[in-house]
Design a protein around this motif. Structure first.
Motif, PDB file in Angstrom:
ATOM      1  N   ILE A 142       1.666   1.781  -2.150  1.00 27.73           N
ATOM      2  CA  ILE A 142       1.336   1.213  -1.083  1.00 27.73           C
ATOM      3  C   ILE A 142      -0.356   0.805  -1.606  1.00 27.73           C
ATOM      4  N   ALA A 143      -1.092   1.744  -2.381  1.00 28.47           N
ATOM      5  CA  ALA A 143      -2.291   1.384  -3.146  1.00 28.47           C
ATOM      6  C   ALA A 143      -2.226   0.303  -4.079  1.00 28.47           C
ATOM      7  N   GLN A 144      -1.194   0.313  -4.856  1.00 28.05           N
ATOM      8  CA  GLN A 144      -0.910  -0.665  -5.874  1.00 28.05           C
ATOM      9  C   GLN A 144      -0.605  -2.091  -5.277  1.00 28.05           C
ATOM     10  N   ALA A 145       0.239  -2.056  -4.165  1.00 33.92           N
ATOM     11  CA  ALA A 145       0.407  -3.261  -3.532  1.00 33.92           C
ATOM     12  C   ALA A 145      -0.665  -4.069  -2.837  1.00 33.92           C
ATOM     13  N   LEU A 146      -1.543  -2.931  -2.326  1.00 32.64           N
ATOM     14  CA  LEU A 146      -2.677  -3.735  -1.502  1.00 32.64           C
ATOM     15  C   LEU A 146      -3.820  -4.064  -2.476  1.00 32.64           C
ATOM     16  N   GLY A 147      -3.760  -3.169  -3.784  1.00 37.17           N
ATOM     17  CA  GLY A 147      -4.658  -3.702  -4.774  1.00 37.17           C
ATOM     18  C   GLY A 147      -4.283  -4.954  -5.396  1.00 37.17           C
ATOM     19  N   ALA A 148      -3.287  -5.326  -5.383  1.00 34.89           N
ATOM     20  CA  ALA A 148      -2.729  -6.612  -5.813  1.00 34.89           C
ATOM     21  C   ALA A 148      -3.186  -7.642  -4.787  1.00 34.89           C
ATOM     22  N   GLU A 149      -3.407  -7.262  -3.627  1.00 34.95           N
ATOM     23  CA  GLU A 149      -4.019  -8.509  -2.685  1.00 34.95           C
ATOM     24  C   GLU A 149      -5.370  -8.349  -2.674  1.00 34.95           C
ATOM     25  N   LYS A 150      -6.116  -7.673  -3.662  1.00 31.46           N
ATOM     26  CA  LYS A 150      -7.322  -7.913  -3.803  1.00 31.46           C
ATOM     27  C   LYS A 150      -8.275  -6.721  -2.796  1.00 31.46           C
ATOM     28  N   MET A 151      -7.676  -5.810  -2.396  1.00 33.07           N
ATOM     29  CA  MET A 151      -8.253  -4.843  -1.430  1.00 33.07           C
ATOM     30  C   MET A 151      -9.101  -3.701  -2.269  1.00 33.07           C
ATOM     31  N   ASN A 152     -10.081  -3.232  -1.625  1.00 35.89           N
ATOM     32  CA  ASN A 152     -10.623  -2.050  -2.298  1.00 35.89           C
ATOM     33  C   ASN A 152      -9.835  -0.980  -1.657  1.00 35.89           C
ATOM     34  N   ILE A 153      -9.662   0.182  -2.749  1.00 35.44           N
ATOM     35  CA  ILE A 153      -8.828   1.260  -2.472  1.00 35.44           C
ATOM     36  C   ILE A 153      -9.496   2.463  -2.521  1.00 35.44           C
ATOM     37  N   VAL A 154      -9.436   3.201  -1.575  1.00 30.47           N
ATOM     38  CA  VAL A 154      -9.795   4.768  -1.323  1.00 30.47           C
ATOM     39  C   VAL A 154      -8.539   5.498  -1.655  1.00 30.47           C
ATOM     40  N   LEU A 155      -8.460   6.362  -2.519  1.00 32.95           N
ATOM     41  CA  LEU A 155      -7.341   7.060  -2.545  1.00 32.95           C
ATOM     42  C   LEU A 155      -7.755   8.525  -2.148  1.00 32.95           C
ATOM     43  N   ALA A 156      -7.097   9.264  -1.559  1.00 33.07           N
ATOM     44  CA  ALA A 156      -7.446  10.556  -1.086  1.00 33.07           C
ATOM     45  C   ALA A 156      -6.143  11.732  -1.088  1.00 33.07           C
ATOM     46  N   ASP A 157      -6.421  12.686  -1.749  1.00 33.58           N
ATOM     47  CA  ASP A 157      -5.168  13.406  -2.198  1.00 33.58           C
ATOM     48  C   ASP A 157      -5.667  14.920  -2.248  1.00 33.58           C
ATOM     49  N   ILE A 158      -4.825  15.902  -2.017  1.00 33.64           N
ATOM     50  CA  ILE A 158      -5.178  17.307  -2.175  1.00 33.64           C
ATOM     51  C   ILE A 158      -4.929  17.720  -3.597  1.00 33.64           C
ATOM     52  N   ASP A 159      -4.146  16.672  -4.245  1.00 34.14           N
ATOM     53  CA  ASP A 159      -3.653  17.067  -5.742  1.00 34.14           C
ATOM     54  C   ASP A 159      -4.820  16.211  -6.803  1.00 34.14           C
ATOM     55  N   GLN A 160      -5.713  17.091  -7.206  1.00 35.26           N
ATOM     56  CA  GLN A 160      -6.971  16.462  -7.774  1.00 35.26           C
ATOM     57  C   GLN A 160      -6.622  15.998  -9.062  1.00 35.26           C
ATOM     58  N   THR A 161      -5.457  16.566  -9.765  1.00 35.34           N
ATOM     59  CA  THR A 161      -5.070  16.201 -11.147  1.00 35.34           C
ATOM     60  C   THR A 161      -4.338  14.791 -11.155  1.00 35.34           C
ATOM     61  N   ASN A 162      -3.387  14.700 -10.068  1.00 37.78           N
ATOM     62  CA  ASN A 162      -2.827  13.343 -10.139  1.00 37.78           C
ATOM     63  C   ASN A 162      -3.777  12.429  -9.486  1.00 37.78           C
ATOM     64  N   LEU A 163      -4.566  12.901  -8.593  1.00 38.30           N
ATOM     65  CA  LEU A 163      -5.492  12.032  -8.027  1.00 38.30           C
ATOM     66  C   LEU A 163      -6.329  11.257  -9.020  1.00 38.30           C
ATOM     67  N   GLU A 164      -6.999  11.942  -9.947  1.00 40.66           N
ATOM     68  CA  GLU A 164      -7.716  11.169 -11.061  1.00 40.66           C
ATOM     69  C   GLU A 164      -6.844  10.283 -11.768  1.00 40.66           C
ATOM     70  N   LYS A 165      -5.680  10.584 -12.345  1.00 44.36           N
ATOM     71  CA  LYS A 165      -4.746   9.907 -12.881  1.00 44.36           C
ATOM     72  C   LYS A 165      -4.460   8.542 -12.231  1.00 44.36           C
ATOM     73  N   ALA A 166      -4.135   8.725 -10.948  1.00 43.48           N
ATOM     74  CA  ALA A 166      -3.863   7.576 -10.318  1.00 43.48           C
ATOM     75  C   ALA A 166      -5.152   6.534 -10.068  1.00 43.48           C
ATOM     76  N   GLY A 167      -6.296   7.205  -9.889  1.00 47.77           N
ATOM     77  CA  GLY A 167      -7.559   6.505  -9.901  1.00 47.77           C
ATOM     78  C   GLY A 167      -7.738   5.616 -11.374  1.00 47.77           C
ATOM     79  N   ASN A 168      -7.567   6.304 -12.311  1.00 44.71           N
ATOM     80  CA  ASN A 168      -7.663   5.677 -13.551  1.00 44.71           C
ATOM     81  C   ASN A 168      -6.686   4.561 -13.787  1.00 44.71           C
TER      82      ASN A 168
END
Length: 291
Positions: free
Chosen positions: A22-48
């Motif tokens: 969903i983040a990728q699809a909304l990002g393609a619509e030019k939205m700002n994305i705030v990713l929140a997750d309990i898994d900080q390792t995957n969170l950092e990778k997804a953000g990058n």
């Protein structure tokens, strides 16, 4: 220009799976994305990965069962992007499996706190921010096809997802006057790691399930179904498509319609039976009173 351009979405459980899709699809619509997750390792990778794709992104650690952590997510989102327009309550777990007599309090509480209260807290904390700028917005709650009908041996998961559907129906009417559109996403099997959700299980929810062999068998069956599910990127694109069209129920598996139709027919039959009861004839034509 997309109606989402320049606006900000907060997505819980956004480090992978449906949330990241969903983040990728909304990002393609030019939205700002705030990713929140309990898994900080995957969170950092997804953000990058989102940043590398040119999507404005902020990552924040979040245990959705902790209301105070939601406030920190909101504060960081406002500091970074100024406004909040959308909350996607996606974080969820599969929960314990097996017959009801084998379920324990820790397993039920885990499912309730993450799948249900995580959605409640997300909406409770973010709705005032969405209202405050007067531009309207969106709340997207991720339920499941399980929320449209019970699944044997998945009582906690089914109950919490049904609750998310009902909450969404309630909030839709409540928030419509504020210009906030509520949707509930009900996917069936998608290629995610929901069958491995125990990897992030907090210590206080560790289960005393006395039949690990039975649990393992059901987990293997779930894994097989999930691996044969639809590709996860389809889900994010489907959500954007549905939001553009103002859909409330967002379905990703039209082939499951027959199950929903069967349930609806059973409800029809039950209402017809009640209308034929001598005990109830005096209210058959009584006007419906809603609060």
């Amino acid at each position: 220009m997309s109606e989402f351009t320049g606006k900000t979405a907060i997505i819980s459980g956004g480090a992978e799976g449906i949330g990241l899709s969903i983040a990728q699809a909304l990002g393609a619509e030019k939205m700002n994305i705030v990713l929140a997750d309990i898994d900080q390792t995957n969170l950092e990778k997804a953000g990058n990965d989102l940043a590398a794709a040119g999507i404005p992104v902020l990552t924040v650690a979040l245990d959705v069962s902790q209301e105070e952590q939601w406030h920190e997510v909101a504060n960081q989102a406002i500091n970074m992007f100024g406004k909040i327009h959308m909350i996607v309550n996606n974080a969820g777990i599969g929960g314990d499996t097996g017959p009801i007599e084998n379920q324990d309090q820790q397993g039920w509480q885990w499912a309730l706190d993450v799948n249900l209260m995580g959605v409640v807290f997300g909406a409770k904390v973010m709705t005032p921010y969405i209202k405050s700028h007067g531009e309207g917005g969106w709340i997207v709650n991720v339920a499941s096809m399980a929320g449209m009908g019970g699944i044997p041996y998945l009582g906690a998961y089914t109950a919490t997802k049904a609750a998310v559907v009902a909450l969404s129906e309630s909030w839709a009417g409540e928030l419509e006057p504020s210009g906030i559109h509520v949707s509930v996403l009900c996917p069936a099997f998608v290629q995610t790691r929901i069958h491995e959700s125990g990897r992030n299980r907090q210590k206080k929810y560790q289960s005393k399930n006395s039949n690990p062999a039975e649990t393992s068998l059901l987990t293997d069956l779930a894994k097989e179904k999930v691996e044969k599910g639809i590709e996860v990127s389809i889900v994010g694109k489907r959500v954007v498509e549905a939001l553009h069209d103002g859909e409330f129920y967002i379905f990703t598996h039209p082939n499951y319609y027959s199950l929903a139709k069967q349930r609806a027919e059973m409800i029809d039959q039950a209402f017809n039976k009640s209308a034929q009861s001598p005990l109830l004839k005096h209210i058959v034509n009584q006007e419906i009173e809603m609060p």
